[in-house]
Enzyme design. Structure first.
Site, PDB file in Angstrom:
ATOM      1  N   HIS A  56       0.850  -1.201   0.000  1.00 23.22           N
ATOM      2  CA  HIS A  56       0.000   0.000   0.000  1.00 23.22           C
ATOM      3  C   HIS A  56       0.878   1.240   0.000  1.00 23.22           C
ATOM      4  O   HIS A  56       2.101   1.146   0.125  1.00 23.22           O
ATOM      5  CB  HIS A  56      -1.011  -0.016   1.146  1.00 23.22           C
ATOM      6  CG  HIS A  56      -0.442   0.056   2.532  1.00 23.22           C
ATOM      7  ND1 HIS A  56       0.420  -0.898   3.046  1.00 23.22           N
ATOM      8  CD2 HIS A  56      -0.609   0.963   3.529  1.00 23.22           C
ATOM      9  CE1 HIS A  56       0.742  -0.587   4.293  1.00 23.22           C
ATOM     10  NE2 HIS A  56       0.138   0.549   4.612  1.00 23.22           N
ATOM     11  N   HIS A  58       1.251   3.945   1.992  1.00 23.93           N
ATOM     12  CA  HIS A  58       1.733   4.701   3.150  1.00 23.93           C
ATOM     13  C   HIS A  58       3.264   4.823   3.127  1.00 23.93           C
ATOM     14  O   HIS A  58       3.956   3.871   2.787  1.00 23.93           O
ATOM     15  CB  HIS A  58       1.265   4.043   4.458  1.00 23.93           C
ATOM     16  CG  HIS A  58      -0.184   4.310   4.765  1.00 23.93           C
ATOM     17  ND1 HIS A  58      -0.933   3.512   5.597  1.00 23.93           N
ATOM     18  CD2 HIS A  58      -1.004   5.305   4.343  1.00 23.93           C
ATOM     19  CE1 HIS A  58      -2.162   3.997   5.689  1.00 23.93           C
ATOM     20  NE2 HIS A  58      -2.238   5.081   4.924  1.00 23.93           N
ATOM     21  N   ASP A  60       5.630   4.775   5.299  1.00 22.31           N
ATOM     22  CA  ASP A  60       6.467   3.820   6.039  1.00 22.31           C
ATOM     23  C   ASP A  60       6.579   2.464   5.322  1.00 22.31           C
ATOM     24  O   ASP A  60       7.249   1.555   5.811  1.00 22.31           O
ATOM     25  CB  ASP A  60       5.973   3.651   7.489  1.00 22.31           C
ATOM     26  CG  ASP A  60       4.573   3.065   7.565  1.00 22.31           C
ATOM     27  OD1 ASP A  60       3.680   3.541   6.837  1.00 22.31           O
ATOM     28  OD2 ASP A  60       4.373   2.116   8.363  1.00 22.31           O
ATOM     29  N   HIS A  61       5.930   2.350   4.148  1.00 20.39           N
ATOM     30  CA  HIS A  61       6.042   1.138   3.334  1.00 20.39           C
ATOM     31  C   HIS A  61       6.573   1.412   1.930  1.00 20.39           C
ATOM     32  O   HIS A  61       6.825   0.476   1.179  1.00 20.39           O
ATOM     33  CB  HIS A  61       4.677   0.451   3.217  1.00 20.39           C
ATOM     34  CG  HIS A  61       4.121   0.047   4.539  1.00 20.39           C
ATOM     35  ND1 HIS A  61       4.177  -1.240   5.020  1.00 20.39           N
ATOM     36  CD2 HIS A  61       3.552   0.794   5.518  1.00 20.39           C
ATOM     37  CE1 HIS A  61       3.650  -1.270   6.233  1.00 20.39           C
ATOM     38  NE2 HIS A  61       3.266  -0.050   6.558  1.00 20.39           N
ATOM     39  N   HIS A 114      -7.689  -0.838   5.262  1.00 14.52           N
ATOM     40  CA  HIS A 114      -6.662   0.040   5.839  1.00 14.52           C
ATOM     41  C   HIS A 114      -6.438   1.207   4.877  1.00 14.52           C
ATOM     42  O   HIS A 114      -6.446   2.369   5.277  1.00 14.52           O
ATOM     43  CB  HIS A 114      -5.386  -0.766   6.048  1.00 14.52           C
ATOM     44  CG  HIS A 114      -4.225   0.015   6.586  1.00 14.52           C
ATOM     45  ND1 HIS A 114      -4.205   0.546   7.849  1.00 14.52           N
ATOM     46  CD2 HIS A 114      -3.031   0.351   6.024  1.00 14.52           C
ATOM     47  CE1 HIS A 114      -3.049   1.179   8.047  1.00 14.52           C
ATOM     48  NE2 HIS A 114      -2.327   1.080   6.951  1.00 14.52           N
ATOM     49  N   ASP A 133      -0.293  -3.904   6.090  1.00 14.00           N
ATOM     50  CA  ASP A 133      -0.950  -3.413   7.301  1.00 14.00           C
ATOM     51  C   ASP A 133      -2.413  -3.848   7.361  1.00 14.00           C
ATOM     52  O   ASP A 133      -3.252  -3.186   7.981  1.00 14.00           O
ATOM     53  CB  ASP A 133      -0.888  -1.878   7.369  1.00 14.00           C
ATOM     54  CG  ASP A 133       0.502  -1.370   7.725  1.00 14.00           C
ATOM     55  OD1 ASP A 133       1.400  -2.198   7.969  1.00 14.00           O
ATOM     56  OD2 ASP A 133       0.688  -0.134   7.754  1.00 14.00           O
ATOM     57  N   HIS A 171       4.566  -4.797  10.258  1.00 15.76           N
ATOM     58  CA  HIS A 171       5.154  -4.224  11.475  1.00 15.76           C
ATOM     59  C   HIS A 171       5.379  -5.280  12.553  1.00 15.76           C
ATOM     60  O   HIS A 171       4.646  -6.270  12.619  1.00 15.76           O
ATOM     61  CB  HIS A 171       4.225  -3.150  12.079  1.00 15.76           C
ATOM     62  CG  HIS A 171       4.075  -1.915  11.259  1.00 15.76           C
ATOM     63  ND1 HIS A 171       4.871  -0.814  11.442  1.00 15.76           N
ATOM     64  CD2 HIS A 171       3.225  -1.617  10.250  1.00 15.76           C
ATOM     65  CE1 HIS A 171       4.507   0.141  10.579  1.00 15.76           C
ATOM     66  NE2 HIS A 171       3.507  -0.319   9.831  1.00 15.76           N
TER      67      HIS A 171
HETATM   68 FE    FE Z   1       2.510   0.809   8.273  1.00 14.42          FE
HETATM   69 ZN    ZN Z   2      -0.199   1.560   6.567  1.00 13.31          ZN
END
Ligand code: FE
Ligand code: ZN
Length: 253
Positions: A56, A58, A60-61, A114, A133, A171
């Site tokens: 996805h 986001h 942090d990915h 999400h 996530d 995570h």
């Molecule tokens: Fe994340």
């Molecule tokens: Zn995420």
């Protein structure tokens, strides 16, 4: 021959994965927020990265997608609907599409909730699902762009996978997820037992997540484990999932 899966600790508590087909030497990177730890791992493995797979959009990915794409000359895959917002996006995927890493093939599941464009990569032969996530070990992602109904539908798609399927999520949240799992299902002995085990593993964790070694990682889980312990996969219906998700949004274990 095997699909080797390296777990690379990135960002605060993220997992980036290096998938390496040992037969062809072709490799893929799943969900990278930063390039350096990935480049070091690729270098030491001698793998040739041919694709970057995003679950996805986001940051942090996906923040490192453009950097990695340039260094490896590799395409960036994500859901078609994320064309405008996934960093480095080149190739759109939809439910039922497949992507290849050497001799290994992944099926794409579209599991929005999400985020609207969230997907999972399922390697049936290697028994590995990259669930981002959406499905965590003992948890699920927040409903940023979806409803409990959508997350419930996503859980049903993942629940169709076999017991031995390993769950590689986005995570290292397992310990706090299990504290919540035991809170909502106090009689769930499997969840309590797993919490005890994960606490042992996490007690030896490095101060800096970037220094984490395999022995302190609670991921991968398995679908069998998730069916036994995950309060969101185990929710009887969308309403129960929604109640649990709302409770967890404000839960301080
Ligand atoms: Fe994340
Ligand atoms: Zn995420």
């Amino acid at each position: 021959m095997a699909l080797r899966i390296d777990r690379i600790p990135t960002w605060k508590d993220n997992y980036t994965y290096l998938l390496h087909c040992e037969e062809t030497n072709e490799a893929a990177v799943v969900d990278a927020p930063e390039a350096d730890p990935v480049l070091r791992r690729v270098e030491s493995s001698g793998a040739k990265v041919v694709s970057i797979l995003s679950t996805h959009h986001h940051p942090d990915h996906s923040m490192a997608n453009p950097d990695l794409a340039q260094r490896f000359g590799a395409p960036v895959y994500g859901h078609v609907s994320d064309r405008e917002r996934l960093p480095g996006f080149t190739n759109g995927l939809e439910e039922g599409d497949t992507v290849r890493v050497g001799r290994h093939v992944a099926r794409v599941l579209h599991i929005p909730a999400h985020t609207r464009g969230h997907i999972a990569y399922v390697f049936d032969d290697a028994l590995a699902v990259f669930s981002g996530d959406t499905l965590f070990a003992a948890g699920c992602g927040r409903l940023f762009e979806g409803t409990p109904e959508m997350m419930f539908a996503a859980m049903r798609k993942l629940d169709a996978l076999p017991d031995a399927m390993r769950v590689f999520c986005g995570h290292e949240y397992t310990e706090s997820n299990l504290v919540f799992a035991v809170h909502v299902e106090p009689d769930n002995l499997a969840a309590q037992w797993k919490l005890d085990r994960v606490r042992e593993i996490r007690a030896k964790a490095a101060a800096d997540w970037h220094d984490a070694t395999d022995s302190e990682m609670s991921v991968p889980s398995t679908l069998a484990d998730e069916r036994a312990t995950n309060p969101f996969l185990r929710a009887a219906d969308a309403a129960e999932l929604g109640r649990r998700r709302a409770l967890k949004d404000n839960f301080r274990g």
